[in-house]
Write a protein that holds these residues in place. Structure first.
Motif, mmCIF file in Angstrom:
data_model
loop_
_atom_site.group_PDB
_atom_site.id
_atom_site.type_symbol
_atom_site.label_atom_id
_atom_site.label_comp_id
_atom_site.label_asym_id
_atom_site.label_seq_id
_atom_site.Cartn_x
_atom_site.Cartn_y
_atom_site.Cartn_z
ATOM 1 N N SER A 69 -9.799 39.691 15.796
ATOM 2 C CA SER A 69 -9.734 39.206 14.415
ATOM 3 C C SER A 69 -9.938 37.701 14.409
ATOM 4 O O SER A 69 -9.456 36.994 15.301
ATOM 5 C CB SER A 69 -8.381 39.560 13.776
ATOM 6 N N ALA A 70 -10.668 37.213 13.418
ATOM 7 C CA ALA A 70 -10.909 35.779 13.248
ATOM 8 C C ALA A 70 -9.897 35.226 12.255
ATOM 9 O O ALA A 70 -9.764 35.737 11.140
ATOM 10 C CB ALA A 70 -12.330 35.529 12.753
ATOM 11 N N VAL A 71 -9.174 34.185 12.658
ATOM 12 C CA VAL A 71 -8.125 33.604 11.826
ATOM 13 C C VAL A 71 -8.344 32.101 11.711
ATOM 14 O O VAL A 71 -9.117 31.501 12.458
ATOM 15 C CB VAL A 71 -6.728 33.900 12.405
ATOM 16 N N VAL A 72 -7.617 31.485 10.784
ATOM 17 C CA VAL A 72 -7.749 30.049 10.517
ATOM 18 C C VAL A 72 -6.854 29.268 11.474
ATOM 19 O O VAL A 72 -5.704 29.650 11.724
ATOM 20 C CB VAL A 72 -7.374 29.731 9.061
ATOM 21 N N ALA A 73 -7.387 28.164 12.008
ATOM 22 C CA ALA A 73 -6.626 27.251 12.864
ATOM 23 C C ALA A 73 -6.925 25.817 12.433
ATOM 24 O O ALA A 73 -7.891 25.560 11.710
ATOM 25 C CB ALA A 73 -6.958 27.461 14.332
ATOM 26 N N MET A 74 -6.097 24.891 12.890
ATOM 27 C CA MET A 74 -6.242 23.478 12.529
ATOM 28 C C MET A 74 -7.061 22.762 13.597
ATOM 29 O O MET A 74 -6.851 22.958 14.795
ATOM 30 C CB MET A 74 -4.872 22.816 12.410
ATOM 31 N N THR A 75 -8.000 21.928 13.159
ATOM 32 C CA THR A 75 -8.750 21.081 14.092
ATOM 33 C C THR A 75 -8.098 19.722 14.258
ATOM 34 O O THR A 75 -8.302 19.055 15.263
ATOM 35 C CB THR A 75 -10.190 20.880 13.595
ATOM 36 N N SER A 76 -7.315 19.297 13.294
ATOM 37 C CA SER A 76 -6.608 18.022 13.363
ATOM 38 C C SER A 76 -5.253 18.177 12.688
ATOM 39 O O SER A 76 -5.034 19.114 11.913
ATOM 40 C CB SER A 76 -7.416 16.903 12.689
ATOM 41 N N THR A 77 -4.355 17.254 12.962
ATOM 42 C CA THR A 77 -3.002 17.325 12.416
ATOM 43 C C THR A 77 -2.997 16.884 10.955
ATOM 44 O O THR A 77 -3.550 15.838 10.612
ATOM 45 C CB THR A 77 -2.053 16.442 13.229
ATOM 46 N N VAL A 78 -2.383 17.699 10.123
ATOM 47 C CA VAL A 78 -2.195 17.373 8.706
ATOM 48 C C VAL A 78 -0.684 17.369 8.446
ATOM 49 O O VAL A 78 -0.017 18.380 8.686
ATOM 50 C CB VAL A 78 -2.897 18.393 7.786
ATOM 51 N N TYR A 79 -0.181 16.239 8.003
ATOM 52 C CA TYR A 79 1.259 16.121 7.812
ATOM 53 C C TYR A 79 1.690 16.682 6.463
ATOM 54 O O TYR A 79 0.876 16.889 5.561
ATOM 55 C CB TYR A 79 1.689 14.656 7.933
ATOM 56 N N ARG A 80 2.957 16.908 6.381
ATOM 57 C CA ARG A 80 3.546 17.496 5.172
ATOM 58 C C ARG A 80 3.177 16.670 3.945
ATOM 59 O O ARG A 80 3.324 15.458 3.917
ATOM 60 C CB ARG A 80 5.071 17.550 5.307
ATOM 61 N N GLY A 81 2.679 17.364 2.922
ATOM 62 C CA GLY A 81 2.313 16.713 1.675
ATOM 63 C C GLY A 81 0.887 16.237 1.603
ATOM 64 O O GLY A 81 0.396 15.935 0.515
#
Length: 234
Positions: A69-81
């Motif tokens: 299954s193909a799922v979403v992942a983060m390429t860079s850090t995104v902080y809260r908000g």
């Protein structure tokens, strides 16, 4: 008177064909019988093994493809908000059950423009609860910006969403023995963003505070009377 006539050619006597089975019959050699081809048991065994291995390999490939299954992942850090951009997202293929909540890769466009509900580290999978459409600030909240001089904030710890306390300092020109109503007072807040200022060690910090405290905090920030303390938590 005589008439010349061409001489007659003597006819050759016809040869009689030998009758089958007669004394003059020519013996015919019979064809040798065909021997049955020999089958090597080793080759038969190898063929059976090859067929079994082929079937097993086909099943393994099918089972693996069926559970991918193909799922979403983060390429860079995104902080809260912070707002999630298309460049912050990628897709990864997982084999088997990941055993954690995930978001299908084809739903990635629906995440663009939303905000991170908590810190999303680069390389991590995105859970359905990791994003929110809630705006910052929320109801009954306000965002106040301030400039902090060097030494007034732990610069490396003011990531978005970090819980902090704003500590009010006495006025620079305070008279000895004079009592200030704000000196020593603290305000609970959360960091929205922080970037280095133009001066060495200075910071521009945006904080999320209760709406009824925003005027006082803004006044103290304009007077450069605030210091930031990072509390335990995110």
């Amino acid at each position: 008177m005589s008439i010349d006539t061409p001489p007659r050619v003597a006819r050759r006597p016809a040869r009689s064909r030998p009758k089958p089975g007669g004394a003059d019959a020519v013996p015919v050699t019979p064809e040798p019988p065909r021997l049955p081809s020999r089958r090597n048991p080793k080759w038969i065994a190898l063929g059976v093994v090859a067929v079994c291995l082929g079937g097993l390999l086909s099943y393994v490939i099918y089972a693996r493809v069926a559970t991918e299954s193909a799922v979403v992942a983060m390429t860079s850090t995104v902080y809260r908000g912070e707002v999630i951009d298309a460049g912050d997202l990628t897709s990864v293929t997982l084999s088997g059950d990941p055993r954690v909540p995930t978001i299908a890769a084809d739903l990635a466009p629906t995440l663009v423009g939303q905000r991170a509900a908590y810190d999303l580290v680069g390389g991590s999978l995105v859970a359905p609860t990791a994003v929110t459409a809630a705006a910052v600030p929320a109801a009954q909240r306000a965002v106040v910006g301030m400039k902090l001089a060097g030494g007034r904030a732990p610069a490396d710890f003011l990531v978005p969403g970090a819980p902090v306390r704003l500590v009010a300092l006495p006025p620079v020109d305070a008279q000895p023995g004079a009592r200030d109503p704000y000196a020593g007072k603290t305000f609970a807040a959360r960091t929205v963003s922080s970037v280095p200022g133009p001066d060495a060690g200075s910071l521009f910090v945006d904080v999320d505070v209760p709406a009824n405290q925003a005027p006082t905090i803004a006044m103290l920030a304009a007077q450069e009377r605030l210091s930031v303390v990072r509390d335990a938590g995110r």
